[in-house]
Each structure stands twice: as structure tokens, then as C-alpha cells.
Scaffold this active site. Sequence first.
Site, PDB file in Angstrom:
ATOM      1  N   ASN A  36     -32.133   2.531  13.750  1.00  0.00           N
ATOM      2  CA  ASN A  36     -31.567   1.144  13.103  1.00  0.00           C
ATOM      3  C   ASN A  36     -32.088  -0.085  14.259  1.00  0.00           C
ATOM      4  O   ASN A  36     -31.985  -0.998  13.707  1.00  0.00           O
ATOM      5  CB  ASN A  36     -30.277   1.109  12.768  1.00  0.00           C
ATOM      6  CG  ASN A  36     -30.058   2.048  11.336  1.00  0.00           C
ATOM      7  OD1 ASN A  36     -30.143   1.480  10.347  1.00  0.00           O
ATOM      8  ND2 ASN A  36     -29.791   3.209  11.249  1.00  0.00           N
ATOM      9  N   LYS A  77     -33.253   8.223  -3.166  1.00  0.00           N
ATOM     10  CA  LYS A  77     -33.929   7.856  -1.932  1.00  0.00           C
ATOM     11  C   LYS A  77     -32.662   7.216  -1.307  1.00  0.00           C
ATOM     12  O   LYS A  77     -31.577   6.589  -1.568  1.00  0.00           O
ATOM     13  CB  LYS A  77     -34.982   6.889  -1.920  1.00  0.00           C
ATOM     14  CG  LYS A  77     -34.788   5.489  -2.479  1.00  0.00           C
ATOM     15  CD  LYS A  77     -34.149   4.626  -1.385  1.00  0.00           C
ATOM     16  CE  LYS A  77     -34.955   4.569  -0.173  1.00  0.00           C
ATOM     17  NZ  LYS A  77     -33.992   3.708   0.807  1.00  0.00           N
ATOM     18  N   SER A  80     -39.342  -3.102  13.609  1.00  0.00           N
ATOM     19  CA  SER A  80     -40.347  -3.056  14.272  1.00  0.00           C
ATOM     20  C   SER A  80     -41.666  -2.322  13.991  1.00  0.00           C
ATOM     21  O   SER A  80     -41.358  -1.411  13.193  1.00  0.00           O
ATOM     22  CB  SER A  80     -40.072  -3.072  15.916  1.00  0.00           C
ATOM     23  OG  SER A  80     -39.498  -1.699  15.890  1.00  0.00           O
ATOM     24  N   THR A 126     -38.102   5.178   2.219  1.00  0.00           N
ATOM     25  CA  THR A 126     -38.151   4.345   2.970  1.00  0.00           C
ATOM     26  C   THR A 126     -37.856   5.126   4.664  1.00  0.00           C
ATOM     27  O   THR A 126     -38.935   5.578   5.022  1.00  0.00           O
ATOM     28  CB  THR A 126     -37.075   3.028   3.132  1.00  0.00           C
ATOM     29  OG1 THR A 126     -35.857   3.629   2.829  1.00  0.00           O
ATOM     30  CG2 THR A 126     -37.499   2.101   1.863  1.00  0.00           C
ATOM     31  N   GLU A 147     -29.780   9.123   8.574  1.00  0.00           N
ATOM     32  CA  GLU A 147     -30.533   8.786   9.587  1.00  0.00           C
ATOM     33  C   GLU A 147     -30.051   9.349  10.863  1.00  0.00           C
ATOM     34  O   GLU A 147     -28.713   9.100  11.114  1.00  0.00           O
ATOM     35  CB  GLU A 147     -30.661   7.446   9.828  1.00  0.00           C
ATOM     36  CG  GLU A 147     -31.439   6.760   8.615  1.00  0.00           C
ATOM     37  CD  GLU A 147     -31.261   5.110   8.372  1.00  0.00           C
ATOM     38  OE1 GLU A 147     -32.221   4.560   7.679  1.00  0.00           O
ATOM     39  OE2 GLU A 147     -30.570   4.383   9.173  1.00  0.00           O
ATOM     40  N   THR A 159     -30.638   1.303   1.512  1.00  0.00           N
ATOM     41  CA  THR A 159     -30.403   1.308  -0.062  1.00  0.00           C
ATOM     42  C   THR A 159     -30.260   2.690  -0.667  1.00  0.00           C
ATOM     43  O   THR A 159     -31.107   3.401  -0.147  1.00  0.00           O
ATOM     44  CB  THR A 159     -31.169   0.357  -0.895  1.00  0.00           C
ATOM     45  OG1 THR A 159     -31.223  -0.898  -0.333  1.00  0.00           O
ATOM     46  CG2 THR A 159     -31.108   0.293  -2.041  1.00  0.00           C
TER      47      THR A 159
END
Length: 462
Positions: free
Chosen positions: A457, A215, A462, A189, A327, A236
Site C-alpha cells: 500500500n 476481486k 508507483s 488489481t 494483501e 475495492t
Amino acid sequence: MSARLPALWKRLSSTISPRPAPPKAHHHAPIREAAFPNGYVLTGLHCGIKKTGALDLAVILSTTPKPASAAACFTRNAFKAAPVVVSEEVLQRSASTARALVVNSGCANAVTGKQGMEDAWAMVRATDALLGHSAKESETLVMSTGVIGQTLPICKVLAGIESQSSDSQTKSLGSDFTAWERAAKAFMTTDTFPKLRARTFSIDGREYKMAGMDKGAGMIHPDMGPPRMAGQLHATLLGCIMTDAAVSPRSLQSALTYAVDRSFNSISVDGDMSTNDTIVVLANGSAASDPAAEIDEERDPRTYQIFRDELTTFAADLAQLVVRDGEGATKFVTVSVNGAATYEDAHRIASRISTSALVKTALYGQDANWGRILAATGSVPLSVPIDPTRVSVSFIPTDGSPALPLLVNGEPETVDEARAKEIISVEDLEIEVQLGIGSENAKYWTCDFSYEYVRINGDYRS
């Protein structure tokens, strides 16, 4: 109030220049085909969930005549996603065996009510159909990841699965590196690289192979347990490991539960537990035709422990890739808590340090603020209370140079700030907390918080 936020953000961020995350692509490299376990075919494809055209559906099949032993650990979040509930049911019906795994990314199929359950079962049935007429019902496990609260475009997903049938001209199932890599990419993702590993190991002269993929980059603070375990609340984390070893279902579950606690349940990116966290292991036994070679904890504890330790090491490697791809992360941090009365005490403290926003922002700012580490340590209730006069905190450089003591037996050290900044400025570092209570130790792996994490985040949907 909202009009003041840009100015406030500018003022708060003026003292630290945003830094880009270090390159991460080098954590993914080609793997020789001989390293992958026998008896599996798989693929990754685009079925239409992701608007970008990226791979979003993975299909993994065991090709052995008998079903593979299957074990899994699932999220303990109260809002378990439909694929989690369905996979638990499949394992219960099949006596912990399976022949296939189907995974979609881009939609979590979580908090989607009756429709979500129907869609998850539809994915199971469609994948079961790929196994041929000999397949029994419910031999497929299912996993999903993506946005919560949205239903799957199930017609597109089913068409993608059906494209892998034996008479399809678009069938792409294979066993080479490209097939494994495509499956790993279909898991992704917000990940920046596919997370794929393989290894070979031996037990009593017999060679086995193990490969896996996972992942995750955000919404990472797993607390997974065996199927149907009640638990507490906390993008996740999904993972699967395939081996050609023969392992009894009960022993495979025991080994996975042990391994997950010391790997996937010991990582944190942001402290948020997902509704979909799932780790699956399949052991199809294709490396051992002799039934007596089946690894079983009760029959041969020594052999079982060797396998369990191999699985734990492999799972830890996969889990650490998730943290490295956190991230916006610029640092990979090992938190070692030593000298606790119990493993659980050490693990709780390591978890608390790893999820502290104050610790994580200090790491990003390259600020050796050990007081935040100590405050996090002291906030955890333990089976044996901490004696502050025995606690020590150090930074451990990853280049092999001497540790930098920050606190020794409760007394602060005169810290060389330049040396501390030098240690904390590199991508990898270790924080060590010595409690001086007992002999139990635990490790956790975490990363820092950066401006980029907020941006990712804030823009996720979007």
C-alpha cells in the site's frame, strides 16, 4: 523526524522476522464447463487501462430472449463512485432487470465529477449496443475498480467494448472455462489469483447452476446495501453471480441482501470501505421455461428459502477467497461470536475483533494475546450489555484437535503457550468468543497484518 523513521522501523521489526505469504494459487483451479449456468457469454480483454498489458475489461452478456432479473448491493460510502450511481439508476429504470455487465479494472472512476458520470454512461451505452437492435436503453450494469480520483481512458475502454460486437474479427465472447477465467482475471488489481467458482444445486428435482467471480485484496471492509439505501461511512470489492434459475426481481434482491450480510459484509482485510464496492446477481431463467417455476418469496416461501440459502453459501465461498488473498496476508482467520442476544450484536463484535490492528498484528506475530480479543469484544455497544463473568474465549484448531480455552466464564486459563503458538502458526485458525447472553451467532472472516501489507500500500500508485 523523517530521518529517524528507518531506524525506528528497524528497531520495531527486529523481534519478528518477516515471513512471506503462503502460496495462494491453489485456490484457483479449472472448472468443468457443464458446471456453468446456461445463457451467458463473457470475456476478459486488455483495452489499455493497465500499463502492464494485463486484462482490464470484462464483458458479460445474458443471451436469453427476456432480460434477466437483476439485484445488487452497493457501497454505503458517501463518496459513491460514478459506476455505483449509474448502476443504481439502471436498476431503477429497468425495474430491476438487466442483460449485461461491464467491468473495468485499473481505474476506479471515483471522485471524478461530471466526466466520470459521462464515462460510466458511455460504457453502459456501448455495452447495450452489443445486445442487438432489440435491446432497450440502459440494460447494462457497470463496475470499476482501481485508483480513486483518476479518469478513465474512455476511448480505449469503448474500443475494447466495441471489439466484442457481432461483426468484429476480435470478438472473444464465449461460455467455456477459458471465457469465465478471462473475465475473472479482468477484475483483478492487487489480487494474486482470479476468484472464480461454480456449483450445481437442485430444488424439488429441478437442477440449477450458479457461477460467480469477485476481486479484492485490499481496501476490504464492505458495508453494502440495496440500491439507494442511505448508510454510514466506513482495493475495492467487486463481485458478480450468474444463475440460470428463474427468480422474481423482488425475491432476488431480498435473497441477495440476506446473503451479502452473511458473506461479503462479514469480511475484512484492513477495515477500509471502498467507494466502489458492488455485488451483482443476474438470474436469467434459462433452466426453467415454465413461468410457474419462477422462484418467488411470497408465492412459495419454502422454495425461496432454499434458493436464498444456496446463494448465501455460494456468496460466502466467494467472499472468503478475498480474505485468503488479502494483501500480504499469511493467515485466514474465522471469528465466531456465539451466544449473543441478537445476530446484529454478534456481528458487530465479530467485526470489531476482525478489524482490530492489535489483534491482527498479534496473529502475524503468532502471539496468543487474548487480552486484545477481549478488549475488542468489550468495546462494542450492544442491545444487551455483556456480563464479563459469562464470557469465554478459545482458539479452535482447524485440524480437528480439541479447542484451547484462553478465558472461561471471565476467568483466565493457564495457557499452554507452546500449544497456543502451534495453533496460531498454521495458515487457518478460528477464534471463538462465547458471550453467554442468548442464542444468536455470527461469523466474520479476516486475516493478519504483515510488513508486506505496508509495502504493497505504500507503493500502490508507483
